[in-house]
Design a protein around this motif. Structure first.
Motif, PDB file in Angstrom:
ATOM      1  N   ILE A 119      98.060  -5.657 117.117  1.00  0.00           N
ATOM      2  CA  ILE A 119      98.858  -4.434 117.192  1.00  0.00           C
ATOM      3  C   ILE A 119      98.176  -3.445 116.256  1.00  0.00           C
ATOM      4  O   ILE A 119      98.167  -3.636 115.032  1.00  0.00           O
ATOM      5  CB  ILE A 119     100.323  -4.692 116.777  1.00  0.00           C
ATOM      6  N   SER A 120      97.573  -2.411 116.847  1.00  0.00           N
ATOM      7  CA  SER A 120      96.748  -1.455 116.105  1.00  0.00           C
ATOM      8  C   SER A 120      97.631  -0.307 115.643  1.00  0.00           C
ATOM      9  O   SER A 120      97.884   0.643 116.385  1.00  0.00           O
ATOM     10  CB  SER A 120      95.617  -0.964 117.014  1.00  0.00           C
ATOM     11  N   ILE A 121      98.102  -0.400 114.415  1.00  0.00           N
ATOM     12  CA  ILE A 121      99.278   0.376 114.013  1.00  0.00           C
ATOM     13  C   ILE A 121      98.990   1.787 113.508  1.00  0.00           C
ATOM     14  O   ILE A 121      97.944   2.067 112.929  1.00  0.00           O
ATOM     15  CB  ILE A 121     100.104  -0.382 112.940  1.00  0.00           C
ATOM     16  N   ALA A 122      99.991   2.649 113.722  1.00  0.00           N
ATOM     17  CA  ALA A 122     100.077   3.943 113.046  1.00  0.00           C
ATOM     18  C   ALA A 122     100.673   3.688 111.654  1.00  0.00           C
ATOM     19  O   ALA A 122     100.865   2.537 111.253  1.00  0.00           O
ATOM     20  CB  ALA A 122     100.933   4.897 113.868  1.00  0.00           C
ATOM     21  N   ASP A 123     100.974   4.772 110.937  1.00  0.00           N
ATOM     22  CA  ASP A 123     101.264   4.662 109.511  1.00  0.00           C
ATOM     23  C   ASP A 123     102.690   4.203 109.195  1.00  0.00           C
ATOM     24  O   ASP A 123     103.532   5.005 108.801  1.00  0.00           O
ATOM     25  CB  ASP A 123     100.971   6.016 108.845  1.00  0.00           C
ATOM     26  N   SER A 124     102.970   2.916 109.349  1.00  0.00           N
ATOM     27  CA  SER A 124     104.191   2.293 108.818  1.00  0.00           C
ATOM     28  C   SER A 124     103.968   0.789 108.787  1.00  0.00           C
ATOM     29  O   SER A 124     103.117   0.263 109.505  1.00  0.00           O
ATOM     30  CB  SER A 124     105.424   2.649 109.650  1.00  0.00           C
ATOM     31  N   ASP A 125     104.756   0.100 107.946  1.00  0.00           N
ATOM     32  CA  ASP A 125     104.482  -1.313 107.661  1.00  0.00           C
ATOM     33  C   ASP A 125     105.045  -2.251 108.727  1.00  0.00           C
ATOM     34  O   ASP A 125     105.995  -2.993 108.482  1.00  0.00           O
ATOM     35  CB  ASP A 125     105.018  -1.675 106.277  1.00  0.00           C
ATOM     36  N   VAL A 126     104.429  -2.219 109.897  1.00  0.00           N
ATOM     37  CA  VAL A 126     104.885  -3.009 111.039  1.00  0.00           C
ATOM     38  C   VAL A 126     104.851  -4.511 110.755  1.00  0.00           C
ATOM     39  O   VAL A 126     105.681  -5.259 111.269  1.00  0.00           O
ATOM     40  CB  VAL A 126     104.012  -2.678 112.277  1.00  0.00           C
ATOM     41  N   MET A 127     103.916  -4.953 109.922  1.00  0.00           N
ATOM     42  CA  MET A 127     103.811  -6.396 109.674  1.00  0.00           C
ATOM     43  C   MET A 127     105.116  -6.947 109.090  1.00  0.00           C
ATOM     44  O   MET A 127     105.529  -8.061 109.435  1.00  0.00           O
ATOM     45  CB  MET A 127     102.642  -6.709 108.745  1.00  0.00           C
ATOM     46  N   LEU A 128     105.757  -6.176 108.229  1.00  0.00           N
ATOM     47  CA  LEU A 128     106.990  -6.667 107.588  1.00  0.00           C
ATOM     48  C   LEU A 128     108.105  -6.823 108.625  1.00  0.00           C
ATOM     49  O   LEU A 128     108.850  -7.796 108.611  1.00  0.00           O
ATOM     50  CB  LEU A 128     107.421  -5.703 106.474  1.00  0.00           C
TER      51      LEU A 128
END
Ligand code: THG
Length: 369
Positions: A119-128
């Protein structure tokens, strides 16, 4: 201007030394990492991007890897976009939403195997969020952030440059598809994608030791193509209608408000977090919508806190969240959320900039259709 203090938390990238040697002028911070935004000037960078080819250090587009028997179940829980027909090595632009239907991120998801996604993320902590969901649902998955450091190759000469470094197969890669190609004996995922509408590729480099060799190979091969370093460009991305998470939309906005309804298969996405909220909204339609806004007068200053939009009668009409002077369009171009009563294309509005009130007009996105 005041400087940002550099420390371990503000992560550099394996390309930072090369960028600085070439003279990068401005960074932003994205996913706790440096993202170059100005090389020469925003205007000069934009003109060059539209004519030639640029190499962008977008390492900050971090990969959240989800692998294991429940990987697809977890990714599908996170987005209303239907991933059931996803093919291996295909990319998907996916809204990620919370239980209220609020946008948590707008990443690109890549299906690497039946049981493995990036998942190639934009600026927020998606992993959490992903780890919390996996734990709560007792999913059999592993989630981490591998050290993938993307170089984006963007601009009309991208195919030519990429073919010289990776071979003629690059021409066969379709938009939002990827291929594993070789560089110095290592297999690297290369997709036709990127945060501009000038065409190009993204190289998902996994081996940090190859970062500078790859950078150097691209610049050596592209000397006669006028290759330069670059970065996501404010002018080009507003003209092209590419949204910036945290700026143009936040948790306060739904995917419908963001114009991302075309990436929501609400009926099919059974079990997706926030589905009920989206179903309710789908019935009545959104209350506001992301739009282009043309702002009259001379070049506007940078937009930090949103600028209020009002109608002729003084009614609240929404807000502008990104704005810049467009040399090609000879007007200020902007992106904003416009309330339902005023979102018709051509609607005249007022915008409160730090320099005072300006006349503005609601515009379709992209500006350059
Ligand atoms: N590439 C990769 N990761 C990313 C971005 C990227 N992560 C952060 C950020 N950018 C995520 N946001 C976007 C926004 C728009 C697009 C991709 C990522 C995009 N949109 C196209 C459009 O809107 O026209 C195409 C969408 C589609 O048709 O599926 O490309 O740039 N790796």
């Amino acid at each position: 201007m005041t400087e940002l203090s550099i420390s371990r938390r503000l992560r550099g990238t394996p390309y930072t030394a090369r960028l600085e040697a070439a003279g990068v002028k401005g960074y932003t911070v994205y996913n706790h990492m440096l993202l170059p935004t100005v090389i020469d000037s925003v205007q000069a960078d934009c003109a060059h991007l539209k004519q030639h080819v640029q190499v962008w250090d977008v390492s900050c587009e971090r990969q959240i890897e989800v692998r294991g028997p429940d990987a697809e179940k977890l990714v599908q829980l996170m987005t209303p976009r239907d991933l059931s027909k996803a093919q291996i090595d295909q990319c998907f632009y996916i809204p990620v939403i919370d239980e209220r239907g609020g946008m948590l991120n707008d990443p690109v998801a890549i299906k690497l195997a039946e049981d493995r996604f990036w998942i190639s993320i934009a600026d927020s902590d998606v992993m959490l969020w992903a780890k919390g969901l996996a734990y709560g649902f007792r999913f059999e998955v592993e989630i981490d952030e591998p050290d993938v450091n993307i170089l984006a190759i963007q601009g009309p000469k991208s195919d030519e440059l990429m073919a010289r470094v990776f071979g003629e197969q690059v021409h066969a890669i379709r938009f939002f598809r990827g291929l594993w190609l070789y560089f110095e004996g290592q297999s690297i995922y290369v997709a036709r994608s990127g945060y501009s509408k000038q065409g190009g590729f993204e190289i998902y480099l996994e081996d940090r030791a190859l970062a500078e060799p790859l950078w150097d190979a691209l610049f050596a091969a592209g000397a006669d193509l006028n290759v330069r370093q670059g970065g996501p460009n404010l002018i080009e991305r507003i003209e092209s209608g590419l949204l910036s998470y945290g700026n143009d939309m936040t948790r306060e906005n739904t995917p419908f408000e963001c114009g991302l309804g075309k990436f929501c298969d609400v009926e099919a996405s059974i079990g997706c977090v926030g589905r009920d909220a989206l179903l309710r909204e789908a019935a009545d339609g959104p209350m506001r919508l992301i739009r282009g806004i043309a702002i009259e007068g001379e070049a506007v200053p940078g937009c930090r806190d949103p600028w209020r939009l009002t109608a002729d009668g003084g009614e609240n009409a929404g807000q502008v969240t990104s704005a810049v002077w467009s040399p090609d369009m000879q007007t200020n171009v902007a992106i904003g959320m416009v309330e339902r009563d005023f979102w018709q294309i051509g609607q005249g509005l007022w915008v409160e900039t730090p320099d005072g009130q300006r006349r503005a007009t609601v515009h379709d996105l992209p500006f350059t259709a």
